[in-house]
Write a protein that holds these residues in place. Structure first.
Motif, short mmCIF file in Angstrom:
data_model
loop_
_atom_site.label_atom_id
_atom_site.label_comp_id
_atom_site.label_asym_id
_atom_site.label_seq_id
_atom_site.Cartn_x
_atom_site.Cartn_y
_atom_site.Cartn_z
N VAL A 66 -3.21 -6.81 12.09
CA VAL A 66 -2.02 -6.79 11.23
C VAL A 66 -1.76 -5.42 10.62
N VAL A 67 -2.64 -4.45 10.84
CA VAL A 67 -2.51 -3.16 10.15
C VAL A 67 -1.14 -2.51 10.34
N PRO A 68 -0.58 -2.43 11.56
CA PRO A 68 0.75 -1.81 11.68
C PRO A 68 1.82 -2.51 10.85
N PHE A 69 1.61 -3.81 10.57
CA PHE A 69 2.59 -4.57 9.81
C PHE A 69 2.34 -4.48 8.30
N THR A 70 1.07 -4.27 7.90
CA THR A 70 0.75 -4.22 6.47
C THR A 70 0.63 -2.79 5.95
N ARG A 71 0.32 -1.84 6.83
CA ARG A 71 0.18 -0.44 6.40
C ARG A 71 1.16 0.50 7.09
N ALA B 273 7.15 -4.91 -4.76
CA ALA B 273 7.44 -3.64 -4.09
C ALA B 273 6.53 -3.53 -2.89
N VAL B 274 7.04 -3.80 -1.72
CA VAL B 274 6.20 -3.85 -0.52
C VAL B 274 6.82 -3.07 0.65
N ARG B 275 7.77 -2.21 0.35
CA ARG B 275 8.41 -1.45 1.43
C ARG B 275 7.39 -0.54 2.10
N LEU B 276 7.37 -0.56 3.43
CA LEU B 276 6.52 0.36 4.18
C LEU B 276 7.24 1.68 4.38
N SER B 277 6.48 2.76 4.34
CA SER B 277 7.06 4.10 4.39
C SER B 277 6.67 4.81 5.68
N ARG B 278 7.57 5.66 6.15
CA ARG B 278 7.27 6.51 7.30
C ARG B 278 6.65 7.84 6.87
N VAL B 279 6.67 8.11 5.55
CA VAL B 279 6.25 9.44 5.09
C VAL B 279 5.16 9.40 4.02
N PRO C 14 0.78 -1.25 0.00
CA PRO C 14 0.00 0.00 0.00
C PRO C 14 0.81 1.29 0.00
N ASP C 15 2.12 1.22 0.24
CA ASP C 15 2.93 2.44 0.22
C ASP C 15 3.76 2.58 -1.05
N GLU C 16 3.54 1.70 -2.03
CA GLU C 16 4.39 1.68 -3.22
C GLU C 16 3.63 1.94 -4.53
N TYR C 17 2.44 2.54 -4.43
CA TYR C 17 1.61 2.68 -5.63
C TYR C 17 2.20 3.64 -6.67
N ARG C 18 3.05 4.56 -6.25
CA ARG C 18 3.67 5.46 -7.24
C ARG C 18 4.56 4.68 -8.22
N ARG C 19 5.02 3.52 -7.81
CA ARG C 19 5.92 2.73 -8.66
C ARG C 19 5.17 1.85 -9.66
#
Length: 438
Positions: free
Chosen positions: A165-170, A127-133, A106-111
């Motif tokens: 699981v939200v903190p781990f998936t989002r 592409a599954v890297r979670l982002s802080r920003v 969910p944090d990689e949709y720009r790619r």
């Protein structure tokens, strides 16, 4: 491939996923892709997934079977899995579903546009890297519905409830700018939308510098006094007196609060890491009912959490009776890997979970019926949403307290506000007739 490549997207799960799909469609539209509702016409087939419960994942695996058959018939089509399930099961998806070309969190949709281009050349992408920003604050979602819009105002969650699981998936919480949200709502008002719902995994922990969620809610309400404003989902710990005052004081902020409790047992709440007691929750409901006249409340209940006893279950039933919420979303506990509850063991037998869930549903249904019976004889404002599913002769819509109302067609159009006199009700729906404006 079509001269203008086409994208087909299915969405499962919560409203956050609906909002995310609109971001995905916007990103792909900017890259030259056109949306289609016909999978047979698509060059790219995507499914936006949910990982909150087993049932959601089972449904998605079922759909992947249909996508596999489609891929066999159309070998050049790119198949992608997006969202929470993609992040959680990325390795499994790539290994067990070998026809899947893309797995994107969910944090990689720009790619996505670049990943899709690579996939057309035969290169699988993950592409599954979670982002802080990442909060997609600058992307205007691509919407097709001109009545109600979901507006994501923050992403992720810091609560770490042990079943979730939200903190781990989002990922962790990060909020959009207040100005960015207001600009999006202004655009929606210009486009003729009648209602917006502000979304966050825990929306009332929103923070934009010196602004909290109450500030954001007040600012959005000021955009257009004719536009209804809703929000979800809230955490009892963050439901402040300031926020309650804004809900009560702004005429176009809907008098509806969804406030999940999950259990009536303090022992279970502690095991869930819910950071409040049943007494705190009930006192909060009392305050909301006192300060927001006519408010409608709903909650979430989980049956069969690890180690839940009959006494714990009885406490939950007692809380439901005391709370008298208008509705409840009820679930059997579903273990999720990587969560703390996973390591507690799923020790409540399935048949006991089912029986407890049914008891919760039965009590809540009776309360919902009673609450709706109290509406008979009242006149309510309804935003007309659609033709009734049961009869083309009827329309349906919602009150600002989120109650579904069905009434005969009388010349009213979808997207209009009308007054309806309530004549009868069941536990889920109000029935009435339109009051003539003449």
């Amino acid at each position: 491939m079509n001269s203008t490549p086409k994208i087909y997207l299915e969405t499962y799960g919560c409203q956050m996923n609906v909002a995310d799909s609109e971001v995905v469609l916007s990103v792909m539209n900017q890259a030259g892709f056109q949306r289609t509702d016909d999978m047979s016409q698509a060059d790219v087939v995507l499914v936006n997934t949910c990982a909150v419960r087993d049932h959601a994942e089972e449904r998605i695996y079922g759909r992947l079977g249909a996508f596999h058959a489609h891929k066999k018939a159309h070998p050049g089509v790119v198949i992608g899995v997006l969202g929470c399930m993609a992040e959680r099961l990325r390795k499994n998806l790539m290994e067990s579903e070998s026809f899947v070309d893309l797995v994107v969190g969910p944090d990689e949709y720009r790619r996505l546009p670049q990943l899709v281009d690579n996939a057309f050349s035969g290169e699988k992408g993950i592409a599954v890297r979670l982002s802080r920003v990442e909060n997609y604050d600058d992307i205007v979602p691509l919407r097709t519905d001109g009545i109600s819009a979901w507006v994501s105002v923050m992403r992720g969650c810091d609560k770490f409830c042990t079943f979730c699981v939200v903190p781990f998936t989002r990922g962790r919480e990060r909020s959009r700018s207040l100005a960015g949200v207001v600009r999006e709502v202004e655009l929606l008002a210009q486009q003729g939308f009648k209602e917006v719902s502000l979304l966050g995994q825990n929306v009332n922990s929103y923070r934009d510098g010196d602004h909290d969620f109450a500030d954001l809610l007040a600012a959005v309400a000021q955009v257009d006094q004719e536009m209804r404003v809703r929000f979800m989902t809230s955490h009892p710990q963050d439901m402040s007196d300031k926020l309650i005052a804004i809900i009560a004081g702004q005429s176009n902020v809907c008098k509806y609060v969804h406030l999940p409790v999950q259990s009536g047992s303090d022992r279970i709440l502690q095991l869930m890491n819910r950071t409040y007691s049943s007494d705190h929750y009930l006192k909060l409901l009392e305050r909301i009912k006192r300060d927001i006249p006519g408010v409608s409340l709903s909650t979430d209940i989980i049956a069969g959490f690890p180690t839940e006893t009959e006494e714990d279950h009885r406490m939950t039933l007692d809380l439901i009776r005391t709370a008298e919420c208008d509705g409840a979303f009820t679930f059997k506990y579903s273990p999720r890997e990587n969560t703390k509850a996973w390591h507690m063991g799923d020790d409540v037998p399935e048949e006991i979970k089912t029986r407890r869930l049914n008891e919760v549903i039965e009590i809540q249904r009776a309360i919902s019926y009673k609450r709706n019976q109290e509406m008979i004889g009242q006149n309510v404002q309804v935003l007309v949403e659609d033709v009734s599913r049961k009869s083309a002769a009827d329309l349906c819509g919602r009150t600002d307290t989120n109650k579904m109302v069905v009434f005969p067609r009388n010349g009213s159009s979808v997207g209009s506000y009308i007054q309806v006199a309530i004549q009868r009700a069941n536990s889920a729906t109000l029935f009435g007739s339109e009051i003539s404006s003449n």
